[in-house]
Scaffold this active site. Structure first.
Site, PDB file in Angstrom:
ATOM      1  N   TRP A  96       0.820  -1.214   0.000  1.00  0.00           N
ATOM      2  CA  TRP A  96       0.000   0.000   0.000  1.00  0.00           C
ATOM      3  C   TRP A  96       0.850   1.259   0.000  1.00  0.00           C
ATOM      4  CZ3 TRP A  96      -4.670   0.589  -1.669  1.00  0.00           C
ATOM      5  CH2 TRP A  96      -5.488  -0.546  -1.759  1.00  0.00           C
ATOM      6  N   ASP A 111      -2.019   6.719   5.976  1.00  0.00           N
ATOM      7  CA  ASP A 111      -3.114   5.877   5.511  1.00  0.00           C
ATOM      8  C   ASP A 111      -3.348   4.853   6.611  1.00  0.00           C
ATOM      9  OD1 ASP A 111      -4.784   4.020   4.405  1.00  0.00           O
ATOM     10  OD2 ASP A 111      -3.560   3.605   2.636  1.00  0.00           O
ATOM     11  N   LYS A 151     -13.148  -1.436   6.155  1.00  0.00           N
ATOM     12  CA  LYS A 151     -12.564  -2.434   7.058  1.00  0.00           C
ATOM     13  C   LYS A 151     -13.224  -2.341   8.434  1.00  0.00           C
ATOM     14  CE  LYS A 151      -8.936  -1.993   3.934  1.00  0.00           C
ATOM     15  NZ  LYS A 151      -9.118  -3.118   3.026  1.00  0.00           N
TER      16      LYS A 151
END
Lengths: 366, 366
Positions: free
Chosen positions: A101, A178, A202
């Site tokens: 990511w 993030d 999530k």
């Protein structure tokens, strides 16, 4: 109806009471004669839902008053462009690479200026992305507009258990993080943060909603080609209603926040997350059958990738897991193996059921 | 539970059977053990939902094979930037101004190049934006990369009942249209269209989902600073899964498409929409009390703004309407007065109830 234990990395399992309430209110929200999906985002009913959702979120995460909370769209991948369009001023940004990511984030930032890799855990041992480079070793730029980290790498299962203190490193740039895949799982040290963003899918709610927490002094420097809908100053000035927000997703997030508060809040959830993660990692480490390749101090409490001793066992493991109603355990294609995502909404009983199944499977195939 | 008739301009009323099915499947989608909101967007269950949704949409609107259908985020306001980032190549774009939405579109396009106003209905009579400039009068640029129209102006209640034929006007540029507030209400003449986009929150489903229909030959020319998540070529190459799509909104859209097919499809819905709109406009025109200021040939079948003879009557009109369970009839602040949005999901009975109430109110106050 039989609910399974769903270990998906995202979109992910949601608390059953949240879904039950959403179902009950689907055709008529509290006597309004409308479902939430059908309400004008400018009507008094949605106003009430929105205000309560933002307030609950601010309380749960103890978000300081100098941070604006923005309800946006496009997920972390869109934010990877929206952040530099708002904060980079076309110059240098610093990036700590800890997994797939943070690599994606840095690649997208290259469109908008120089994006320096100041630390990386690539090729850090037997497998890639299994440790955390110590902040003292980061080669921070003198002129970066921000330093980006991914505080929990969903794919690699690597989590920063403490946020870096950039000021202590002699760096005045704001930290941008993030935190998509562990937001709400533990408190946030806001004094160390300039901007945090998270896709909702999530720990928060449905996909299609992105939360952005931005310190007010960082607003107002968007590049000229930044779309109005993604200019933080415009979004903030319009209370996240410059464009029509994803109203139903915000409503579900609000129900999740109520559920989180009823669980005792983020500190209580953190204790439960530690308990669940310990149970699973102990089961892996205590066996001669399963392996997790991440350094202990860097292991994620949310996403646990693990491996079997023989590639031929993955198919029977996953088939048997489905029979036991343990779903979505296949690992990400870039890492392989298996992965159990055990977010806030995964009950301890779900991890216990997984561990029990893992023991049985290891006995049969070990 | 008492469902009201909800005339919101968007998010807007949805078909009751759609909401009922969504509620019934909330905790367990067809024995999967998961709700749709909880499914991985890469799992087989959501694959099936997504494929079926796209197929149904393609069938319902008879979308030709050379058009890609993209499921995006950010609504029409984000698309107002995303379209020029993908299609303008930094050059000239042409804009037909017919109301507040096409004005917004042109303003956003100014960030990316020269955005010419080639026709406008501003200051076109007693009120602004109440007519449609005839295509033969449009002063089209020789070098525009596209010509933009808003085919239904939600706020002003102006609708293009026939799409312009740019080729017949000697123009080779593709037509780009924002059809957010009447998509699905009538067939689309695809041979006249290069790109069409629509926020879902009127005729399709929840806010947070944007549909983009783009002719394949227009892909691949994004400006270098266009975020990957909004580059049509990237989105198309990844089947709308470059970033996590708004999965639950797509599922609801799919249920709406099934409902539309069960109603007889778009041609049958168009007939019903004509019937509903005729009933309402006749009630307005046939009274000496209510007025609609839009030229007859430009009147929208979806959004009907109307006015009372005395400003002091709006408060009692709206209060009485709420008592009759007729909701969200207040006009947009820029136009004032009242507005009834009567999308596909508004039953004829809803319009009949509104007209009956309007007659009673006029008798009492006329």
């Amino acid at each position: 109806m039989t609910r399974a234990y769903n270990f998906s990395a995202g979109p992910a399992t949601l608390p059953e009471p949240v879904l039950a309430q959403a179902a009950a209110e689907m055709l008529d929200w509290r006597g309004s004669g409308m479902g939430v999906m059908e309400m004008s985002h400018r009507g008094r009913e949605f106003d009430e839902i929105f205000a309560r959702t933002e307030l609950r979120l601010r309380e749960l995460l103890a978000v300081p008053a100098e941070f604006k909370i923005l309800f946006m769209q496009g997920g972390a991948i869109a934010e990877n462009a929206i952040v530099p369009m708002n904060l980079s001023r076309g110059g240098v940004t610093d990036h700590v690479v800890t997994g797939l990511w943070s690599i994606k984030t840095r690649q997208e930032a290259l469109r908008y200026g120089e994006a320096h890799i100041v630390a990386s855990n690539a090729a850090d041992g037997a497998a890639n992305h299994t440790t955390l480079p110590a902040p003292a070793t980061w080669r921070l730029s003198a002129n970066a507009s921000y330093v980006h980290v991914c505080s929990n790498e969903t794919i690699n299962g690597v989590e920063m258990h403490e946020l870096p203190d950039l000021r202590a490193l002699g760096c005045d740039a704001p930290l941008v993080m993030d935190c998509s895949s562990h937001i709400g799982s533990r408190p946030i040290e806001w004094t160390r943060v300039g901007l945090a963003y998270a896709g909702a899918q999530k720990n928060i709610g449905p996909s299609g909603l992105t939360l952005v927490f931005v310190r007010e002094d960082l607003l107002g420097h968007a590049l000229p080609f930044c779309p109005s809908a993604f200019d933080y100053a415009v979004v903030a000035a319009n209370g996240s209603m410059y464009n029509t927000p994803p109203t139903y997703s915000i409503y579900i997030a609000g129900l999740v926040f109520e559920w989180m508060a009823a669980q005792g809040g983020v500190a209580a959830l953190e204790q439960r997350n530690i308990e669940k993660a310990t149970l699973l990692y102990d089961a892996i480490d205590g066996s001669a059958f399963y392996t997790n390749r991440v350094a202990r101090e860097a292991r994620s409490r949310m996403n646990v990738p693990f491996f079997l001793p023989d590639d031929r066992l993955y198919a029977p493991f996953l088939a048997g897991a489905e029979e036991h109603r343990l779903l979505q355990l296949k690992g990400h294609k870039s890492v392989g193996g298996l992965r159990a995502s055990i977010y806030n909404a995964m009950p301890l009983a779900g991890v216990q059921a997984l561990v029990t199944y893992m023991r049985e499977f290891a006995q049969r195939h070990g």
